[in-house]
Design a protein around this motif. Structure first.
Motif, short mmCIF file in Angstrom:
data_model
loop_
_atom_site.label_atom_id
_atom_site.label_comp_id
_atom_site.label_asym_id
_atom_site.label_seq_id
_atom_site.Cartn_x
_atom_site.Cartn_y
_atom_site.Cartn_z
N ILE A 45 12.41 -7.05 -8.56
CA ILE A 45 12.49 -7.70 -10.07
C ILE A 45 11.85 -6.43 -10.85
CG2 ILE A 45 10.09 -8.60 -10.33
CD1 ILE A 45 11.17 -10.62 -12.15
N ALA A 46 11.04 -5.82 -10.43
CA ALA A 46 10.52 -4.43 -11.22
C ALA A 46 11.52 -3.60 -11.24
CB ALA A 46 9.09 -3.83 -10.30
N GLU A 47 12.27 -3.21 -10.00
CA GLU A 47 13.25 -2.31 -10.15
C GLU A 47 14.31 -2.62 -11.32
OE1 GLU A 47 13.50 1.00 -9.28
OE2 GLU A 47 13.52 0.68 -6.92
N GLU A 48 14.84 -3.90 -11.08
CA GLU A 48 15.83 -4.50 -12.20
C GLU A 48 15.64 -4.30 -13.57
OE1 GLU A 48 18.82 -5.42 -11.77
OE2 GLU A 48 19.07 -6.26 -13.66
N LEU A 49 14.24 -4.65 -13.80
CA LEU A 49 13.72 -4.40 -15.31
C LEU A 49 13.66 -3.10 -15.80
CD1 LEU A 49 11.09 -7.56 -15.41
CD2 LEU A 49 13.56 -7.38 -16.64
N TYR A 50 13.20 -2.12 -14.85
CA TYR A 50 12.87 -0.78 -15.03
C TYR A 50 14.37 -0.29 -15.31
CZ TYR A 50 10.71 3.84 -14.54
OH TYR A 50 10.10 4.96 -14.57
N SER A 51 15.29 -0.56 -14.63
CA SER A 51 16.78 -0.12 -14.78
C SER A 51 17.13 -0.64 -16.21
CB SER A 51 17.49 -0.19 -13.62
OG SER A 51 18.45 -1.25 -13.93
N GLN A 52 16.90 -1.75 -16.75
CA GLN A 52 17.34 -2.35 -17.85
C GLN A 52 16.67 -1.62 -18.89
OE1 GLN A 52 17.85 -6.43 -18.56
NE2 GLN A 52 18.69 -6.89 -16.50
N LEU A 53 15.38 -1.26 -18.82
CA LEU A 53 14.59 -0.47 -19.62
C LEU A 53 15.33 1.12 -19.99
CD1 LEU A 53 11.03 -1.00 -19.33
CD2 LEU A 53 12.74 -2.30 -20.86
N GLY A 54 16.24 1.37 -19.34
CA GLY A 54 17.19 2.52 -19.39
C GLY A 54 16.89 3.71 -18.37
N PRO A 77 4.83 0.30 -18.19
CA PRO A 77 3.70 0.52 -17.13
C PRO A 77 3.27 -0.73 -16.38
CG PRO A 77 2.79 0.89 -19.38
CD PRO A 77 4.32 0.93 -19.51
N LEU A 78 3.39 -1.92 -17.08
CA LEU A 78 3.13 -3.00 -16.40
C LEU A 78 3.81 -3.20 -15.19
CD1 LEU A 78 1.36 -5.89 -16.56
CD2 LEU A 78 3.29 -6.80 -17.59
N LEU A 79 5.41 -2.83 -15.52
CA LEU A 79 6.09 -2.80 -14.34
C LEU A 79 5.78 -2.09 -13.06
CD1 LEU A 79 9.80 -2.70 -15.73
CD2 LEU A 79 8.54 -4.66 -15.00
N THR A 80 5.28 -0.80 -13.41
CA THR A 80 4.80 -0.03 -12.07
C THR A 80 3.80 -0.85 -11.47
OG1 THR A 80 5.29 1.61 -13.92
CG2 THR A 80 4.23 2.20 -11.50
N LEU A 81 2.85 -1.46 -12.29
CA LEU A 81 1.83 -2.06 -11.56
C LEU A 81 2.05 -3.22 -10.70
CD1 LEU A 81 -0.92 -2.84 -14.43
CD2 LEU A 81 -0.76 -0.89 -12.74
N ILE A 82 3.24 -3.91 -11.17
CA ILE A 82 3.75 -5.09 -10.18
C ILE A 82 4.86 -4.61 -9.33
CG2 ILE A 82 5.36 -7.12 -10.60
CD1 ILE A 82 4.02 -7.55 -13.33
N SER A 83 5.27 -3.42 -9.42
CA SER A 83 6.49 -3.25 -8.53
C SER A 83 5.96 -3.09 -6.95
CB SER A 83 6.96 -1.65 -8.78
OG SER A 83 6.88 -0.81 -8.05
N PRO A 84 4.71 -2.42 -6.58
CA PRO A 84 4.52 -2.74 -4.97
C PRO A 84 4.72 -4.03 -4.72
CG PRO A 84 2.83 -1.38 -6.12
CD PRO A 84 3.68 -2.19 -7.17
N TYR A 85 4.20 -5.03 -5.29
CA TYR A 85 4.26 -6.54 -4.97
C TYR A 85 5.42 -7.11 -4.97
CZ TYR A 85 -0.82 -6.22 -5.45
OH TYR A 85 -2.35 -5.89 -5.26
N TYR A 95 0.70 -1.21 -0.03
CA TYR A 95 -0.08 -0.06 -0.01
C TYR A 95 0.88 1.28 0.20
CZ TYR A 95 -4.34 2.58 0.41
OH TYR A 95 -5.63 3.22 0.26
N ALA A 96 2.01 1.26 0.77
CA ALA A 96 2.92 2.42 0.97
C ALA A 96 3.48 2.62 -0.47
CB ALA A 96 3.92 2.05 2.07
N ARG A 97 4.07 1.50 -0.92
CA ARG A 97 4.55 1.71 -2.63
C ARG A 97 3.47 2.09 -3.44
NH1 ARG A 97 9.51 -0.84 -3.34
NH2 ARG A 97 10.71 -1.90 -1.71
N TYR A 98 2.42 1.63 -3.21
CA TYR A 98 1.30 2.38 -4.31
C TYR A 98 1.08 3.53 -3.94
CZ TYR A 98 -3.71 2.71 -5.83
OH TYR A 98 -4.89 3.20 -6.28
N LYS A 99 0.98 3.84 -2.93
CA LYS A 99 0.69 5.48 -2.48
C LYS A 99 1.68 6.46 -3.18
CE LYS A 99 -3.26 6.26 -0.79
NZ LYS A 99 -4.36 7.01 -1.23
N ARG A 100 2.87 5.86 -3.12
CA ARG A 100 4.05 6.71 -3.66
C ARG A 100 3.73 6.78 -5.11
NH1 ARG A 100 7.37 3.30 -0.50
NH2 ARG A 100 7.94 4.23 1.46
#
Length: 938
Positions: A847-856, A835-843, A61-66
């Motif tokens: 992995i979301a952070e890693e893929l997001y960084s690989q996207l540049g 955008p899919l990564l942002t949805l998954i990132s709170p959970y 919830y905290a990550r979602y609110k951010r």
RNA sequence: GCUCAAGUGGCGGAAUUGGUAGACGCGCUGGAUUCAAAAUCCAGUUCUUUCGGGAGUGUGGGUUCGAUUCCCACCUUGAGUACCA
């Protein structure tokens, strides 16, 4: 490239720590949001997989609110005072501060592995002197306050003393232990300081009084009502007895009504509110005064049925009632004393166990009925509780079953005062159907009218008045233990004095022995702390109190709930200032907790005490909120699945589950970690696990030893504990987080089953494969297809709804479906996958952070905005909706999701005509369900 | 006793303004790949059936064109509380 979760998770956890990614700011343009967990007690056993459940939910919830653009405060700390650390110290001689330190380090290491977005810069520990300094300070504020009933708030005790010296106490409407004695200004001013102090103690919101307390000899301490479960101590299950002791108490009863009213303003579950309501136990009725014949004494009773006053045929006092000794006639003295002794010996538990047995003794004394002036027998009986109401009841046997049973048992009169009701078998207690008879001026009235009239008449006689009673008792605040906050109190001639705030904190001294005593002498009272007392007394001496006399310090310590009743304010402080418990700016900015997640076991303890302290702090102008926790969610417990083997009685032979009915067996629990998912135990591992199995004989079925299973609380003693560290190592923290959510609804209790984690783990691997192929990144600038967009947007919609409703379990399924669909669609479009990564990132943040960084991206994904839902992508492109006719005069018309109301109506109208033509009749009814299916019924 | 929550496949659980019950996962079955195993992938998996269907969300009623969902009664389980006058 492979999905190497161990490397990825380590990398990002270090990154977040180094960059202070989740540090909250007290100055931000964004709206604030405060997400809090109930802080853990750092026990020696470390975390098991059940503990992080609530933390994972709040973290999502905290990550979602951010992502949603809030300035989020998400802190964590430790409730580090308490019994287990002390028990451990008693056993091993290690100082609780040391073991607490070690345990906290373990907790921190375990928590860090799970990838929480806590702002650790604000960590609090209740056993830290810098923290408990302010717990002591709040205690002083309670001492310096009284509760004014006219303004319905706590005020400075100085206001009270100035009124006393000007007007006496007759004009005061304040909460007080003894509201019968009155004095004038002259009398007050003529009193000794000691006498004045004694009177003020009756008003202070924390006070010293000799009260009947719950004494637990095994733990060597008193306990509050909420620390006792079924007559034994909550911790350890030791017996508890009643005992009179001089103790500090918190006058929480003054706040009973506000604690009750406040429940209507907060977003908690109904069951939790209900248990607080029951605990407060409001009942409306009257207090009635009975004169005792031949004595200068009166007995006050509380009743919810003043309308039945003419049905009174006897009175019953609790055996502990103070008047018993005074009014008992000489002939009855022996019997009464024997009865009192007998009941005093019974423990609380025994007393509860046989509520059926009716017992009591006649005192020989009589009271006078206020209206009829008839004499009424006065009895004592242990069905009347000293701790509720006034410890005395007016017995109306025709209207109350307990009174009825008592009267029947002892052959006392049962006059009937109800019109048209048969009471030959049992009492009649239905208020709604009551019509009063045989009751002088109340005859013919219903319950409501008769109650009003009875109270009026009692007031005329000055023998009663309307009264509201609460079950809520003042909370005992002293503990005869070592590992807790010392009181900022010393004594002069037996009267308590507060130590000046500038000397705080009063620190815990070193002691050699932590063991409590059976008699109630606190550990701090031993000779080895005498130096501390006198040393601290020197502090007191600085305040010009007789330097040569030793003024003893208070040697009890505060209970576990002291530090946890205000910690949520301390987190608000970003710089850990020392001038206040939290700075005004911080308190103004963060206000109160928006979302609080924790266990329901604190319903009548922590959650009630915190509300009480916050109300006091508000009344005294230190904070500006009335309630600490706006929304509260109780996470359910994760249970363990114990493994059971069957020993043939009296042997060292063990039979497999399927064969146990052929033998006389006893059940023994064994380590769940050596049992596989088909309930087969690894016999070789078992032989090494504990020595008694080394040479044991195992009787197998189908070459296997199958264990029995039992779902119960996860605990070391059942050997069913699963450690999250192992799960993180094997499957990764993201798998653990997803799986804990996937197990079931957050608020429900559910058993842990490690085997199921492969499902979510497989999902993460698929997710990785969607982005990263054999030869590097699969993501490009390709234009998304209609199907891609549809998948993305339905996922956005569902996940957003799920998080807002705290249905975290179903969004995990939603992710799985999305990834399966996108894989099938062979989607490579960055416009979808980012955008899919942002949805998954709170959970699954790593992995979301890693893929997001690989996207540049250089910045953390936590700064990314939550994607915006666009309904237009969900509208079907095809123009003709299928109409089916199922033979039962029902037509089904499928409409797209998110079609607006007007369009739906138009479409339906158009089809209605068609259908009417088809069928040759007017349709009767049209049912429209947007986004679903429309039925037109002929 | 009272209060609250909940009863859906072999299991955890979806389906909350009443609209295709069993999503998703585990487990199980079969298949592909493999010397083999692990891993991976594909298909199936509420029950029943004479292959047309039929039954089915704790039990029994009710409202409705339509009920896991709403109403009534009952049963079971869990949680809290308990001689509260």
């Amino acid at each position: 490239m492979k999905y190497d979760f161990n490397d990825i998770e380590k990398k990002w956890q270090d990154h977040w720590a180094k960059n202070q990614t989740f540090k909250a700011s007290n100055a931000s343009d964004k709206p604030k949001y405060y997400v809090l967990d109930m802080f853990p007690y750092p026990s020696g056993a470390g975390l098991h997989v059940g503990h992080p459940l609530g933390y994972i939910a709040s973290d999502i919830y905290a990550r979602y609110k951010r992502h949603k653009g809030f300035n989020v405060l998400h802190p964590q700390g430790y409730d580090s005072f308490g019994l287990p650390a002390e028990q451990y110290a008693i056993q091993t001689g290690q100082h609780p501060a040391l073991t607490t330190e070690t345990n906290i380090a373990t907790y921190r290491r375990q928590l860090d592995k799970i990838g929480f977005s806590f702002d650790w810069s604000r960590e609090v520990r209740t056993s830290n002197p810098e923290y408990y300094k302010w717990t002591q300070w709040i205690f002083i504020q309670l001492y310096e306050s009284y509760y004014c009933n006219d303004d319905n708030k706590a005020k400075d005790i100085k206001e009270l003393t100035s009124i006393f010296s000007a007007e006496g106490n007759t004009t005061i409407n304040a909460v007080c232990d003894d509201d019968t004695s009155s004095f004038s200004a002259e009398e007050w001013n003529a009193m000794s300081s000691e006498a004045q102090q004694r009177i003020l103690l009756q008003y202070r919101l924390t006070y010293l009084a000799e009260t009947e307390v719950n004494w637990c000899p095994a733990l060597g301490t008193v306990l509050a009502n909420d620390e006792i479960v079924n007559g034994v101590s909550e911790r350890g299950g030791h017996p508890v007895i009643r005992k009179k002791m001089t103790q500090w108490s918190m006058r929480i009863s003054a706040y009973a009504e506000r604690l009750l009213q406040g429940l209507d303003t907060i977003d908690w579950t109904d069951s939790l509110k209900e248990s607080q309501r029951n605990w407060i136990g409001k009942s409306v009725g009257a207090s009635v005064t009975f004169n005792v014949n031949d004595h200068d004494a009166t007995i006050d009773v509380f009743t919810t049925r003043p309308d039945t006053i003419f049905g009174v045929s006897f009175m019953t006092l609790a055996p502990e009632h103070e008047l018993v000794a005074k009014i008992t006639t000489p002939e009855q003295t022996e019997a009464v004393e024997a009865y009192i002794e007998k009941t005093a010996k019974r423990s609380e538990r025994e007393r509860m166990a046989d509520v059926k047995t009716i017992s009591g003794v006649f005192t020989g004394a009589y009271a006078e009925h206020p209206f009829t002036k008839e004499p009424i027998q006065i009895w004592i009986g242990d069905y009347v509780l000293a701790s509720y109401g006034t410890g005395a009841v007016m017995a109306v046997p025709c209207g109350d079953q307990r009174d009825y049973d008592f009267a029947k048992h002892f052959g006392i009169d049962i006059p009937n005062i109800f019109d048209g009701v048969d009471i030959s078998e049992e009492a009649f207690a239905d208020k709604e159907k009551t019509i009063i008879a045989n009751s002088d001026f109340l005859n013919g009235m219903n319950y409501k009218k008769a109650t009003k009239r009875a109270i009026y008449e009692l007031e005329q006689l000055e023998q009663g008045k309307g009264k509201t009673n609460y079950r809520l008792r003042d909370a005992v605040f002293s503990r005869q233990r070592y590992w807790g906050e010392p009181f900022p109190v010393y004594y002069v001639k037996g009267m308590p004095q507060m130590i000046d705030g500038k000397h705080l904190p009063i620190q815990l001294p070193e002691v050699e022995k932590y063991l409590p005593t059976e008699t109630g002498e606190p550990p701090l009272g031993r000779a080895d702390v005498w130096a501390w007392c006198t040393e601290s007394n020197a502090i007191v001496g600085n305040d010009k109190i007789d330097n040569t006399t030793v003024h003893p310090l208070e040697l009890n310590t505060m209970p576990g709930w002291a530090g946890s009743s205000w910690y949520f304010f301390r987190y608000m402080e970003d710089a850990m200032r020392t001038e206040t418990f939290a700075s005004k700016d911080a308190l103004d900015y963060w206000e109160n907790v928006d979302l609080y997640i924790g266990g329901s076991e604190h319903a009548t303890g922590h959650l009630l005490y915190s509300r009480f302290w916050v109300k006091l702090l508000k009344d005294r102008g230190f904070v500006n909120v009335e309630e600490p926790f706006k929304k509260l969610i109780n996470q359910g417990m994760i249970l363990g699945t114990s493994a059971i083997i069957y020993r043939i009685s009296g042997t060292n032979k063990y039979v497999s589950k399927g064969l146990k009915q052929d033998y006389d067996v006893e059940e023994i629990r064994v380590d769940v970690n050596i049992v596989n998912s088909s309930d087969e135990i690894d016999v070789e591992k078992l032989r090494h696990w504990q020595p008694q199995y080394k040479d044991a004989e195992f009787i197998l079925e189908d070459d296997q030893y199958i264990v029995g299973r039992e779902v119960e609380k996860m605990s070391k003693r059942w050997f069913n504990v699963v450690n999250p560290d192992n799960i993180c190592e094997q499957y990764g923290a993201d798998s653990l987080r997803l799986y804990e959510m996937f197990l079931g609804p957050l608020e429900q209790a559910k058993p842990w089953n490690t085997a199921g984690i492969t499902g979510v783990h497989g999902f993460l691997k698929k997710l990785w494969k969607l982005y990263v192929g054999e030869n590097g990144l699969n993501v490009n600038d390709a234009e998304p297809t209609k199907d891609n967009l549809k998948t993305l947007h339905k996922t956005i919609k569902k996940v957003e709804e799920d998080i807002e409703n705290f249905s975290f379990n179903t969004s995990v399924s939603t992710f799985m479906i999305a990834v399966n669909e996108l894989t099938t669609q062979k989607c490579t479009s960055k416009a979808i996958l980012e955008p899919l990564l942002t949805l998954i990132s709170p959970y699954a943040p790593h992995i979301a952070e890693e893929l997001y960084s690989q996207l540049g991206h250089d910045e953390s994904i936590s700064t990314a905005a939550f994607p915006t839902f666009d309904a237009s992508h969900l509208v079907e492109s095809s123009k003709n909706y299928p109409i089916s006719f199922n033979g039962k005069m029902r037509f089904t018309l499928e409409l797209p999701m998110d079609m607006n109301k007007e369009d739906i109506e138009k479409t339906v109208m158009a089809h209605e005509k068609t259908i009417a033509q088809l069928d040759g009749r007017e349709p009767k009814k049209v049912i429209v369900v947007p986004g679903k299916i429309v039925n037109i019924v002929g």
